[in-house]
Scaffold this motif. Structure first.
Motif, PDB file in Angstrom:
ATOM      1  N   LYS A 114       0.833  -1.204   0.000  1.00 47.64           N
ATOM      2  CA  LYS A 114       0.000   0.000   0.000  1.00 47.64           C
ATOM      3  C   LYS A 114       0.863   1.247   0.000  1.00 47.64           C
ATOM      4  CE  LYS A 114      -3.570   2.439   2.562  1.00 47.64           C
ATOM      5  NZ  LYS A 114      -2.786   3.680   2.671  1.00 47.64           N
ATOM      6  N   GLU A 115       1.939   1.239   0.746  1.00 44.46           N
ATOM      7  CA  GLU A 115       2.834   2.395   0.757  1.00 44.46           C
ATOM      8  C   GLU A 115       3.452   2.627  -0.615  1.00 44.46           C
ATOM      9  OE1 GLU A 115       5.643   1.574   3.797  1.00 44.46           O
ATOM     10  OE2 GLU A 115       4.224   1.875   5.453  1.00 44.46           O
ATOM     11  N   ASP A 141       0.770   4.142  -2.722  1.00 42.26           N
ATOM     12  CA  ASP A 141       0.604   5.556  -2.350  1.00 42.26           C
ATOM     13  C   ASP A 141       1.709   6.418  -2.950  1.00 42.26           C
ATOM     14  OD1 ASP A 141      -1.645   4.951  -0.897  1.00 42.26           O
ATOM     15  OD2 ASP A 141      -0.604   4.826   1.025  1.00 42.26           O
ATOM     16  N   GLU A 142       2.929   5.888  -2.967  1.00 42.81           N
ATOM     17  CA  GLU A 142       4.045   6.647  -3.529  1.00 42.81           C
ATOM     18  C   GLU A 142       3.881   6.838  -5.034  1.00 42.81           C
ATOM     19  OE1 GLU A 142       8.969   6.587  -3.566  1.00 42.81           O
ATOM     20  OE2 GLU A 142       7.834   4.898  -2.714  1.00 42.81           O
ATOM     21  N   ALA A 147       1.120   9.371  -5.606  1.00 39.90           N
ATOM     22  CA  ALA A 147       1.606  10.721  -5.287  1.00 39.90           C
ATOM     23  C   ALA A 147       2.508  11.259  -6.396  1.00 39.90           C
ATOM     24  CB  ALA A 147       2.357  10.697  -3.956  1.00 39.90           C
ATOM     25  N   ARG A 163      -7.070   1.380  -7.527  1.00 39.58           N
ATOM     26  CA  ARG A 163      -6.957   2.626  -6.746  1.00 39.58           C
ATOM     27  C   ARG A 163      -7.190   3.837  -7.652  1.00 39.58           C
ATOM     28  NH1 ARG A 163      -3.697   4.654  -2.533  1.00 39.58           N
ATOM     29  NH2 ARG A 163      -3.894   6.926  -2.536  1.00 39.58           N
ATOM     30  N   ASP A 192     -10.177   6.622  -7.416  1.00 33.73           N
ATOM     31  CA  ASP A 192      -9.903   8.051  -7.350  1.00 33.73           C
ATOM     32  C   ASP A 192     -10.641   8.799  -8.454  1.00 33.73           C
ATOM     33  OD1 ASP A 192      -8.290   7.608  -5.202  1.00 33.73           O
ATOM     34  OD2 ASP A 192      -6.393   7.681  -6.319  1.00 33.73           O
TER      35      ASP A 192
END
Length: 223
Positions: free
Chosen positions: A66-67, A70-71, A74, A207, A211
């Protein structure tokens, strides 16, 4: 059936996915499951539900995945306005380069008309023949010098590409656009996307879909 995380105490993240992606999700899950234990930090994922066009649920696995997602998200969010701004600058640069090409075409036409005037009206071919010879050899020297300075064979395409590049670089500097940082972010994003497993790539796709759906809903609510 939903497959959970491999490993003890692995945190799980749940995503709602469109039914059109169920087949791809299941295929990715099967490939992971058939491969046995994986050295990737991302464990298997599978799809449940999704019949008759309804959303399906996919359970992605460990928190470090997940991290990573997320990166990547971003980075894409950071790159999006930069890409739009760069596209605008590149469009202006291409327009200015094309203007130079048209100026060159007009200059060649003017040269032809001038030489024709001197050859058939004001002077004669005996006088103009050496003039045209030196113009031709001079053009060859210019093309050769283009190769010497750019290490590129002269063609009209290579000349136009160089014009666009030069004008784009000037506009980047004038507008304060950091090209080096833009390319660094692109390289970093590409490296991250190449490093993720198929299951994590699938979770990333879902994801992004979520969004986009939330963004469209917010736009619809504001109208």
């Amino acid at each position: 059936v939903v497959l959970g995380a491999s490993g003890k105490g692995a945190a799980q993240q749940e995503f709602v996915v469109p039914a059109s992606n169920v087949g791809q999700s299941a295929a990715a899950s099967s490939s992971v499951a058939s491969g046995g234990a994986s050295s990737s930090p991302v464990a298997a994922a599978a799809v449940a539900g999704g019949g008759n066009g309804e959303p399906a649920r996919i359970v992605a696995v460990q928190e470090d995945s997940k991290e990573l997602i997320d990166e990547i998200v971003a980075l894409k969010d950071e790159l999006e306005p930069l890409e739009e701004r760069k596209a605008q600058i590149d469009t202006v640069a291409a327009r200015r380069a094309q203007r130079v090409v048209w100026y060159g075409a007009a200059g060649l036409c003017a040269q032809w008309a001038f030489l024709a005037r001197l050859t058939w009206w004001d002077l004669n071919w005996d006088v103009m023949e050496p003039v045209t010879y030196f113009i031709t050899t001079g053009s060859g020297i210019v093309f050769y010098m283009f190769f010497v300075f750019t290490r590129t064979e002269f063609t009209y395409d290579s000349w136009l590409a160089r014009l666009k590049e030069k004008r784009a670089q000037r506009l980047y500097a004038k507008e304060g656009f950091d090209v080096a940082n833009f390319r660094r972010l692109q390289d970093k994003l590409e490296a991250l996307e190449l490093s993720i497993s198929p299951v994590t790539a699938l979770a990333l796709k879902q994801r992004e879909w979520l969004d986009d759906r939330a963004e469209n809903a917010a736009k619809a609510a504001s109208v």
